[in-house]
Write a protein that holds these residues in place. Structure first.
Motif, PDB file in Angstrom:
ATOM      1  N   THR A  32       6.201   8.774   2.188  1.00 51.89           N
ATOM      2  CA  THR A  32       5.367   7.860   1.413  1.00 51.89           C
ATOM      3  C   THR A  32       4.863   6.734   2.308  1.00 51.89           C
ATOM      4  O   THR A  32       5.368   6.522   3.403  1.00 51.89           O
ATOM      5  CB  THR A  32       6.158   7.224   0.249  1.00 51.89           C
ATOM      6  N   ALA A  33       3.900   6.006   1.796  1.00 46.50           N
ATOM      7  CA  ALA A  33       3.482   4.774   2.456  1.00 46.50           C
ATOM      8  C   ALA A  33       4.566   3.726   2.205  1.00 46.50           C
ATOM      9  O   ALA A  33       5.172   3.695   1.141  1.00 46.50           O
ATOM     10  CB  ALA A  33       2.160   4.292   1.887  1.00 46.50           C
ATOM     11  N   ILE A  34       4.832   2.887   3.172  1.00 41.30           N
ATOM     12  CA  ILE A  34       5.780   1.784   2.961  1.00 41.30           C
ATOM     13  C   ILE A  34       5.024   0.550   2.489  1.00 41.30           C
ATOM     14  O   ILE A  34       5.565  -0.309   1.815  1.00 41.30           O
ATOM     15  CB  ILE A  34       6.638   1.481   4.211  1.00 41.30           C
ATOM     16  N   SER A  35       3.743   0.490   2.821  1.00 41.31           N
ATOM     17  CA  SER A  35       2.915  -0.630   2.404  1.00 41.31           C
ATOM     18  C   SER A  35       1.552  -0.085   2.005  1.00 41.31           C
ATOM     19  O   SER A  35       1.129   0.961   2.492  1.00 41.31           O
ATOM     20  CB  SER A  35       2.759  -1.636   3.544  1.00 41.31           C
ATOM     21  N   VAL A  38      -2.359  -2.734   5.882  1.00 37.71           N
ATOM     22  CA  VAL A  38      -1.803  -3.069   7.191  1.00 37.71           C
ATOM     23  C   VAL A  38      -0.928  -4.307   7.048  1.00 37.71           C
ATOM     24  O   VAL A  38      -1.012  -5.047   6.057  1.00 37.71           O
ATOM     25  CB  VAL A  38      -2.912  -3.326   8.237  1.00 37.71           C
ATOM     26  N   ALA A  39      -0.086  -4.537   8.034  1.00 37.47           N
ATOM     27  CA  ALA A  39       0.768  -5.719   8.020  1.00 37.47           C
ATOM     28  C   ALA A  39      -0.098  -6.976   7.994  1.00 37.47           C
ATOM     29  O   ALA A  39      -1.120  -7.050   8.677  1.00 37.47           O
ATOM     30  CB  ALA A  39       1.656  -5.733   9.257  1.00 37.47           C
ATOM     31  N   PRO A  40       0.289  -7.957   7.188  1.00 37.81           N
ATOM     32  CA  PRO A  40      -0.490  -9.192   7.158  1.00 37.81           C
ATOM     33  C   PRO A  40      -0.261 -10.011   8.425  1.00 37.81           C
ATOM     34  O   PRO A  40       0.785  -9.886   9.071  1.00 37.81           O
ATOM     35  CB  PRO A  40       0.063  -9.930   5.933  1.00 37.81           C
ATOM     36  N   VAL A  41      -1.229 -10.805   8.763  1.00 41.41           N
ATOM     37  CA  VAL A  41      -1.094 -11.693   9.915  1.00 41.41           C
ATOM     38  C   VAL A  41      -0.076 -12.767   9.566  1.00 41.41           C
ATOM     39  O   VAL A  41      -0.125 -13.359   8.483  1.00 41.41           O
ATOM     40  CB  VAL A  41      -2.458 -12.322  10.269  1.00 41.41           C
ATOM     41  N   ALA A  42       0.877 -12.980  10.459  1.00 44.96           N
ATOM     42  CA  ALA A  42       1.887 -14.016  10.220  1.00 44.96           C
ATOM     43  C   ALA A  42       1.214 -15.376  10.234  1.00 44.96           C
ATOM     44  O   ALA A  42       0.361 -15.660  11.066  1.00 44.96           O
ATOM     45  CB  ALA A  42       2.960 -13.955  11.293  1.00 44.96           C
ATOM     46  N   ALA A  43       1.572 -16.190   9.285  1.00 41.91           N
ATOM     47  CA  ALA A  43       0.999 -17.523   9.191  1.00 41.91           C
ATOM     48  C   ALA A  43       2.072 -18.489   8.707  1.00 41.91           C
ATOM     49  O   ALA A  43       3.034 -18.085   8.065  1.00 41.91           O
ATOM     50  CB  ALA A  43      -0.187 -17.527   8.220  1.00 41.91           C
ATOM     51  N   VAL A  44       1.868 -19.740   9.010  1.00 44.03           N
ATOM     52  CA  VAL A  44       2.785 -20.766   8.539  1.00 44.03           C
ATOM     53  C   VAL A  44       2.775 -20.737   7.020  1.00 44.03           C
ATOM     54  O   VAL A  44       1.715 -20.719   6.389  1.00 44.03           O
ATOM     55  CB  VAL A  44       2.371 -22.157   9.067  1.00 44.03           C
ATOM     56  N   GLY A  45       3.944 -20.680   6.430  1.00 37.84           N
ATOM     57  CA  GLY A  45       4.047 -20.667   4.979  1.00 37.84           C
ATOM     58  C   GLY A  45       3.875 -19.299   4.351  1.00 37.84           C
ATOM     59  O   GLY A  45       3.863 -19.179   3.135  1.00 37.84           O
ATOM     60  N   ALA A  46       3.729 -18.236   5.182  1.00 38.13           N
ATOM     61  CA  ALA A  46       3.578 -16.880   4.626  1.00 38.13           C
ATOM     62  C   ALA A  46       4.844 -16.491   3.881  1.00 38.13           C
ATOM     63  O   ALA A  46       5.947 -16.827   4.292  1.00 38.13           O
ATOM     64  CB  ALA A  46       3.295 -15.886   5.745  1.00 38.13           C
ATOM     65  N   GLU A  47       4.667 -15.829   2.772  1.00 42.51           N
ATOM     66  CA  GLU A  47       5.780 -15.392   1.930  1.00 42.51           C
ATOM     67  C   GLU A  47       5.990 -13.893   2.081  1.00 42.51           C
ATOM     68  O   GLU A  47       5.353 -13.105   1.391  1.00 42.51           O
ATOM     69  CB  GLU A  47       5.493 -15.743   0.466  1.00 42.51           C
ATOM     70  N   PRO A  48       6.877 -13.454   2.974  1.00 42.15           N
ATOM     71  CA  PRO A  48       7.060 -12.011   3.164  1.00 42.15           C
ATOM     72  C   PRO A  48       7.523 -11.300   1.903  1.00 42.15           C
ATOM     73  O   PRO A  48       7.269 -10.128   1.730  1.00 42.15           O
ATOM     74  CB  PRO A  48       8.107 -11.903   4.262  1.00 42.15           C
ATOM     75  N   THR A  49       8.186 -11.988   0.994  1.00 38.03           N
ATOM     76  CA  THR A  49       8.647 -11.338  -0.222  1.00 38.03           C
ATOM     77  C   THR A  49       7.487 -10.979  -1.136  1.00 38.03           C
ATOM     78  O   THR A  49       7.654 -10.201  -2.065  1.00 38.03           O
ATOM     79  CB  THR A  49       9.635 -12.239  -0.981  1.00 38.03           C
ATOM     80  N   ALA A  50       6.308 -11.515  -0.891  1.00 36.96           N
ATOM     81  CA  ALA A  50       5.143 -11.219  -1.733  1.00 36.96           C
ATOM     82  C   ALA A  50       4.369 -10.013  -1.218  1.00 36.96           C
ATOM     83  O   ALA A  50       3.447  -9.559  -1.870  1.00 36.96           O
ATOM     84  CB  ALA A  50       4.231 -12.443  -1.795  1.00 36.96           C
ATOM     85  N   GLN A  54       6.750  -0.617  -0.715  1.00 32.65           N
ATOM     86  CA  GLN A  54       7.022   0.485  -1.631  1.00 32.65           C
ATOM     87  C   GLN A  54       8.471   0.972  -1.546  1.00 32.65           C
ATOM     88  O   GLN A  54       8.786   2.077  -1.971  1.00 32.65           O
ATOM     89  CB  GLN A  54       6.062   1.639  -1.325  1.00 32.65           C
ATOM     90  N   ALA A  55       9.365   0.152  -1.010  1.00 28.58           N
ATOM     91  CA  ALA A  55      10.764   0.542  -0.866  1.00 28.58           C
ATOM     92  C   ALA A  55      11.582   0.263  -2.120  1.00 28.58           C
ATOM     93  O   ALA A  55      12.660   0.830  -2.286  1.00 28.58           O
ATOM     94  CB  ALA A  55      11.388  -0.192   0.324  1.00 28.58           C
ATOM     95  N   SER A  56      11.093  -0.578  -2.991  1.00 27.60           N
ATOM     96  CA  SER A  56      11.881  -1.024  -4.138  1.00 27.60           C
ATOM     97  C   SER A  56      12.471   0.099  -4.981  1.00 27.60           C
ATOM     98  O   SER A  56      13.652   0.042  -5.338  1.00 27.60           O
ATOM     99  CB  SER A  56      11.057  -1.951  -5.027  1.00 27.60           C
TER     100      SER A  56
END
Length: 118
Positions: A32-35, A38-50, A54-56
């Motif tokens: 399956t796709a995991i996302s 594509v991976a989001p660009v890391a930024a100050v204040g980025a919320e990885p939990t958001a 598709q692992a849940s």
């Protein structure tokens, strides 16, 4: 959380697990796709939990799963796939992960040659 909500969640977990077990009767693995992007660009204040991972479902059911890098998408951002196995069949998941990792591996020798010839 109320006791009723907790018991309802446990019931739903059993139903999801049974449904996935039914799917897995006809397959050794799921790919399956995991996302969904594509991976989001890391930024100050980025919320990885958001990030939409598709692992849940497999975290809930306890089916062994792993993600493997699978090349690059827009802007050179990494992509990945997820391998899901039958309960207690981590060995098959890990073996498949090894095969896919090798298949998607970058040719580091070629990259080093390109860097030194530039």
């Amino acid at each position: 959380m109320s006791a009723a909500d907790y018991l309802d969640a446990l019931r739903l977990r059993r139903e999801l697990t049974a449904a996935l077990d039914g799917v897995m009767q006809g397959a050794d693995l799921l790919l399956t796709a995991i996302s969904l992007d594509v991976a989001p660009v890391a930024a100050v204040g980025a919320e990885p939990t958001a990030w939409p991972l598709q692992a849940s479902p497999f975290n809930v059911t306890g089916h062994p799963a792993m993600s493997v890098p699978a090349g690059f998408g827009r802007g050179g951002m990494p992509l990945a796939v997820q391998i899901v196995g039958r309960p207690f069949d981590e060995e098959t998941v890990l073996r498949a992960g090894h095969v896919l990792e090798r298949a998607f591996a970058r040719d580091e020798t070629k990259e080093k040659n390109e860097e030194t010839s530039a």
